[in-house]
Design a protein around this motif. Structure first.
Motif, PDB file in Angstrom:
ATOM      1  N   GLU A  14       0.828  -1.204   0.000  1.00 50.14           N
ATOM      2  CA  GLU A  14       0.000   0.000   0.000  1.00 50.14           C
ATOM      3  C   GLU A  14       0.864   1.257   0.000  1.00 50.14           C
ATOM      4  O   GLU A  14       0.578   2.223  -0.715  1.00 50.14           O
ATOM      5  CB  GLU A  14      -0.925  -0.003   1.221  1.00 50.14           C
ATOM      6  CG  GLU A  14      -1.855   1.188   1.312  1.00 50.14           C
ATOM      7  CD  GLU A  14      -2.819   1.074   2.478  1.00 50.14           C
ATOM      8  OE1 GLU A  14      -3.848   1.753   2.444  1.00 50.14           O
ATOM      9  OE2 GLU A  14      -2.533   0.303   3.418  1.00 50.14           O
TER      10      GLU A  14
ATOM     11  N   ALA B  59       2.235   1.765  -3.574  1.00 51.87           N
ATOM     12  CA  ALA B  59       1.214   2.211  -4.523  1.00 51.87           C
ATOM     13  C   ALA B  59       0.808   3.655  -4.253  1.00 51.87           C
ATOM     14  O   ALA B  59       0.652   4.456  -5.188  1.00 51.87           O
ATOM     15  CB  ALA B  59      -0.004   1.292  -4.460  1.00 51.87           C
TER      16      ALA B  59
ATOM     17  N   GLU C 298       1.200   6.939  -6.720  1.00 45.50           N
ATOM     18  CA  GLU C 298       0.074   7.805  -7.068  1.00 45.50           C
ATOM     19  C   GLU C 298       0.389   9.265  -6.776  1.00 45.50           C
ATOM     20  O   GLU C 298      -0.023  10.168  -7.523  1.00 45.50           O
ATOM     21  CB  GLU C 298      -1.169   7.388  -6.290  1.00 45.50           C
ATOM     22  CG  GLU C 298      -2.392   8.235  -6.607  1.00 45.50           C
ATOM     23  CD  GLU C 298      -3.618   7.797  -5.835  1.00 45.50           C
ATOM     24  OE1 GLU C 298      -4.599   7.399  -6.481  1.00 45.50           O
ATOM     25  OE2 GLU C 298      -3.584   7.850  -4.580  1.00 45.50           O
TER      26      GLU C 298
ATOM     27  N   THR D 163      -2.356  -4.806 -10.170  1.00 40.40           N
ATOM     28  CA  THR D 163      -3.457  -4.065 -10.791  1.00 40.40           C
ATOM     29  C   THR D 163      -3.617  -2.713 -10.112  1.00 40.40           C
ATOM     30  O   THR D 163      -3.976  -1.726 -10.762  1.00 40.40           O
ATOM     31  CB  THR D 163      -4.783  -4.836 -10.709  1.00 40.40           C
ATOM     32  OG1 THR D 163      -5.183  -4.998  -9.331  1.00 40.40           O
ATOM     33  CG2 THR D 163      -4.672  -6.203 -11.358  1.00 40.40           C
ATOM     34  N   ASP D 164      -3.350  -2.648  -8.819  1.00 41.82           N
ATOM     35  CA  ASP D 164      -3.434  -1.370  -8.103  1.00 41.82           C
ATOM     36  C   ASP D 164      -2.214  -0.514  -8.398  1.00 41.82           C
ATOM     37  O   ASP D 164      -2.313   0.708  -8.472  1.00 41.82           O
ATOM     38  CB  ASP D 164      -3.574  -1.605  -6.602  1.00 41.82           C
ATOM     39  CG  ASP D 164      -3.820  -0.317  -5.828  1.00 41.82           C
ATOM     40  OD1 ASP D 164      -4.625   0.505  -6.305  1.00 41.82           O
ATOM     41  OD2 ASP D 164      -3.203  -0.126  -4.767  1.00 41.82           O
TER      42      ASP D 164
ATOM     43  N   LEU E 155      -3.109   1.119 -11.492  1.00 43.96           N
ATOM     44  CA  LEU E 155      -4.135   2.130 -11.253  1.00 43.96           C
ATOM     45  C   LEU E 155      -3.562   3.383 -10.604  1.00 43.96           C
ATOM     46  O   LEU E 155      -4.100   4.479 -10.764  1.00 43.96           O
ATOM     47  CB  LEU E 155      -5.243   1.572 -10.360  1.00 43.96           C
ATOM     48  CG  LEU E 155      -6.407   0.840 -11.027  1.00 43.96           C
ATOM     49  CD1 LEU E 155      -7.378   0.344  -9.972  1.00 43.96           C
ATOM     50  CD2 LEU E 155      -7.116   1.730 -12.040  1.00 43.96           C
TER      51      LEU E 155
ATOM     52  N   MET F 153      -8.159  -9.725 -10.037  1.00 48.79           N
ATOM     53  CA  MET F 153      -7.882  -9.406  -8.640  1.00 48.79           C
ATOM     54  C   MET F 153      -8.389 -10.584  -7.797  1.00 48.79           C
ATOM     55  O   MET F 153      -9.590 -10.718  -7.556  1.00 48.79           O
ATOM     56  CB  MET F 153      -8.601  -8.113  -8.259  1.00 48.79           C
ATOM     57  CG  MET F 153      -8.671  -7.837  -6.756  1.00 48.79           C
ATOM     58  SD  MET F 153      -7.090  -7.943  -5.902  1.00 48.79           S
ATOM     59  CE  MET F 153      -6.293  -6.464  -6.492  1.00 48.79           C
TER      60      MET F 153
ATOM     61  N   TYR G 205      -8.422  -6.736   1.024  1.00 46.31           N
ATOM     62  CA  TYR G 205      -7.475  -5.812   0.418  1.00 46.31           C
ATOM     63  C   TYR G 205      -7.377  -4.522   1.218  1.00 46.31           C
ATOM     64  O   TYR G 205      -8.328  -4.136   1.906  1.00 46.31           O
ATOM     65  CB  TYR G 205      -7.902  -5.514  -1.021  1.00 46.31           C
ATOM     66  CG  TYR G 205      -6.734  -5.274  -1.943  1.00 46.31           C
ATOM     67  CD1 TYR G 205      -5.881  -6.308  -2.286  1.00 46.31           C
ATOM     68  CD2 TYR G 205      -6.482  -4.019  -2.457  1.00 46.31           C
ATOM     69  CE1 TYR G 205      -4.800  -6.099  -3.118  1.00 46.31           C
ATOM     70  CE2 TYR G 205      -5.409  -3.792  -3.300  1.00 46.31           C
ATOM     71  CZ  TYR G 205      -4.570  -4.836  -3.623  1.00 46.31           C
ATOM     72  OH  TYR G 205      -3.497  -4.622  -4.443  1.00 46.31           O
TER      73      TYR G 205
ATOM     74  N   GLY H  22      -6.241   0.865  -1.796  1.00 48.44           N
ATOM     75  CA  GLY H  22      -6.355   0.145  -3.061  1.00 48.44           C
ATOM     76  C   GLY H  22      -7.810  -0.001  -3.485  1.00 48.44           C
ATOM     77  O   GLY H  22      -8.155   0.192  -4.654  1.00 48.44           O
TER      78      GLY H  22
ATOM     79  N   ARG I 192      -8.994   3.321  -4.759  1.00 49.70           N
ATOM     80  CA  ARG I 192      -8.561   3.609  -6.126  1.00 49.70           C
ATOM     81  C   ARG I 192      -9.459   2.903  -7.129  1.00 49.70           C
ATOM     82  O   ARG I 192      -9.846   3.482  -8.150  1.00 49.70           O
ATOM     83  CB  ARG I 192      -7.099   3.191  -6.333  1.00 49.70           C
ATOM     84  CG  ARG I 192      -6.119   4.346  -6.318  1.00 49.70           C
ATOM     85  CD  ARG I 192      -4.707   3.908  -6.646  1.00 49.70           C
ATOM     86  NE  ARG I 192      -4.150   3.031  -5.644  1.00 49.70           N
ATOM     87  CZ  ARG I 192      -3.544   3.448  -4.535  1.00 49.70           C
ATOM     88  NH1 ARG I 192      -3.434   4.741  -4.292  1.00 49.70           N
ATOM     89  NH2 ARG I 192      -3.052   2.593  -3.671  1.00 49.70           N
ATOM     90  N   TYR I 193      -9.789   1.650  -6.867  1.00 46.60           N
ATOM     91  CA  TYR I 193     -10.692   0.916  -7.754  1.00 46.60           C
ATOM     92  C   TYR I 193     -12.034   1.638  -7.860  1.00 46.60           C
ATOM     93  O   TYR I 193     -12.577   1.815  -8.960  1.00 46.60           O
ATOM     94  CB  TYR I 193     -10.914  -0.491  -7.211  1.00 46.60           C
ATOM     95  CG  TYR I 193     -10.055  -1.572  -7.819  1.00 46.60           C
ATOM     96  CD1 TYR I 193     -10.582  -2.486  -8.715  1.00 46.60           C
ATOM     97  CD2 TYR I 193      -8.711  -1.701  -7.475  1.00 46.60           C
ATOM     98  CE1 TYR I 193      -9.809  -3.498  -9.254  1.00 46.60           C
ATOM     99  CE2 TYR I 193      -7.924  -2.703  -8.010  1.00 46.60           C
ATOM    100  CZ  TYR I 193      -8.476  -3.608  -8.905  1.00 46.60           C
ATOM    101  OH  TYR I 193      -7.712  -4.607  -9.447  1.00 46.60           O
TER     102      TYR I 193
ATOM    103  N   TYR J 241     -10.319   0.858 -17.148  1.00 46.49           N
ATOM    104  CA  TYR J 241      -9.034   0.492 -16.557  1.00 46.49           C
ATOM    105  C   TYR J 241      -7.890   0.917 -17.474  1.00 46.49           C
ATOM    106  O   TYR J 241      -6.868   1.419 -17.010  1.00 46.49           O
ATOM    107  CB  TYR J 241      -8.968  -1.019 -16.284  1.00 46.49           C
ATOM    108  CG  TYR J 241      -7.743  -1.428 -15.512  1.00 46.49           C
ATOM    109  CD1 TYR J 241      -7.744  -1.418 -14.124  1.00 46.49           C
ATOM    110  CD2 TYR J 241      -6.576  -1.793 -16.162  1.00 46.49           C
ATOM    111  CE1 TYR J 241      -6.608  -1.753 -13.409  1.00 46.49           C
ATOM    112  CE2 TYR J 241      -5.434  -2.129 -15.457  1.00 46.49           C
ATOM    113  CZ  TYR J 241      -5.456  -2.112 -14.078  1.00 46.49           C
ATOM    114  OH  TYR J 241      -4.317  -2.432 -13.377  1.00 46.49           O
TER     115      TYR J 241
END
Length: 270
Positions: free
Chosen positions: A102, A105, A109, A128-129, A132, A147, A156, A160, A163-164, A193
């Motif tokens: 985390e 990521a 970002e 995938t995150d 993203l 995922m 999760y 994350g 973000r999804y 995506y």
């Protein structure tokens, strides 16, 4: 155990796996995940290396754009849950598997410069995150994602999931997280995506074109607007800071150059 159970058999002529590789050429930096024998599965050392590389890039004023990609036929199989959790268990000061990832990521970002994820193949689990967290995602035809958190019994981490939800919407986030079903490149594009989907032979030219556009724009203005957009998405806008950045930009060297370039019908030199 990694986010995905897909594995590859090492070929004798494959290069040795390493931590992510940074290359800088002019205004463009590229970080390449480099464990192709295991579909670029991320280990604890990779997370540490990524944090260091982000610092290196952000302190280099000549770098205007970052491209994140992978070696081989996949972008990444996600993080290795077993290895990260093993390190955390051995050292109480270390974060849990989810928390360690985390942090990486979120740091990606929040980078000041614009970021592009070059999806050269499959993107699974935690990666995938990571994708993203980039500002743009350009994928090659044939890429896929899933995922598997629900299948692995993993709740999760919250940023994350956020973000999804903020990027893909509630319904798509539920579908991807709760069903743990794989989706193909066309569906990745449909749900937002992917920013763009191109044939593999055009992947590099598409990434190059976007990178050149971003590298040519005003860096301070982009950094400020990126920050505001991310804060809006999190419902955490610092209004005073955003207002101050907007006022400052009206008296900046960037806007003077931008206006001059427009009048002279030339590309700006920021």
């Amino acid at each position: 155990m990694s986010d995905t159970t897909t594995m590859t058999t090492p070929a004798h002529d494959e290069p040795a796996d390493t931590t992510p590789i940074l290359t800088i050429a002019g205004a463009r930096a590229e970080i390449r995940l480099n464990r192709p024998r295991h579909l670029n599965r991320l280990l604890p050392d990779d997370l540490d290396a990524l944090m260091q590389l982000f610092d290196t890039i952000e302190t280099d004023s000549a770098v205007r754009v970052l491209v994140l990609t992978g070696t081989g036929r996949a972008f990444s199989a996600g993080f290795d849950l077993g290895k990260v959790a093993e390190r955390a268990a051995a050292d109480a000061a270390q974060p849990s598997a989810g928390a360690a990832f985390e942090v990486v990521a979120n740091r990606l970002e929040d980078l000041k410069l614009p970021t592009i994820c070059r999806l050269n193949g499959g993107v699974y689990g935690g990666s995938t995150d990571l994708a993203l967290a980039c500002d743009f995602r350009i994928g090659a035809e044939g890429c896929e994602m899933f995922m598997p958190a629900a299948r692995l019994g993993l709740h999760y981490y919250k940023s994350g999931i956020r973000r999804y939800v903020s990027r893909l919407g509630v319904d798509n986030a539920k579908k991807l997280f709760l069903t743990a079903q794989k989706i193909d490149a066309r569906e990745m594009l449909r749900i937002g995506y992917l920013t763009a989907l191109v044939p593999m032979k055009r992947l590099d030219s598409e990434v190059d074109a976007l990178a050149n556009i971003l590298a040519g724009n005003a860096p301070l203005a982009m950094a400020g607007m990126k920050r505001a957009i991310n804060e809006f998405a999190r419902d955490q806008l610092d209004e005073a800071a955003a207002d101050q950045r907007a006022r400052d930009s009206m008296q900046s060297a960037e806007i003077n150059e931008g206006i001059a370039a427009f009048k002279e019908k030339r590309a700006p030199r920021f």
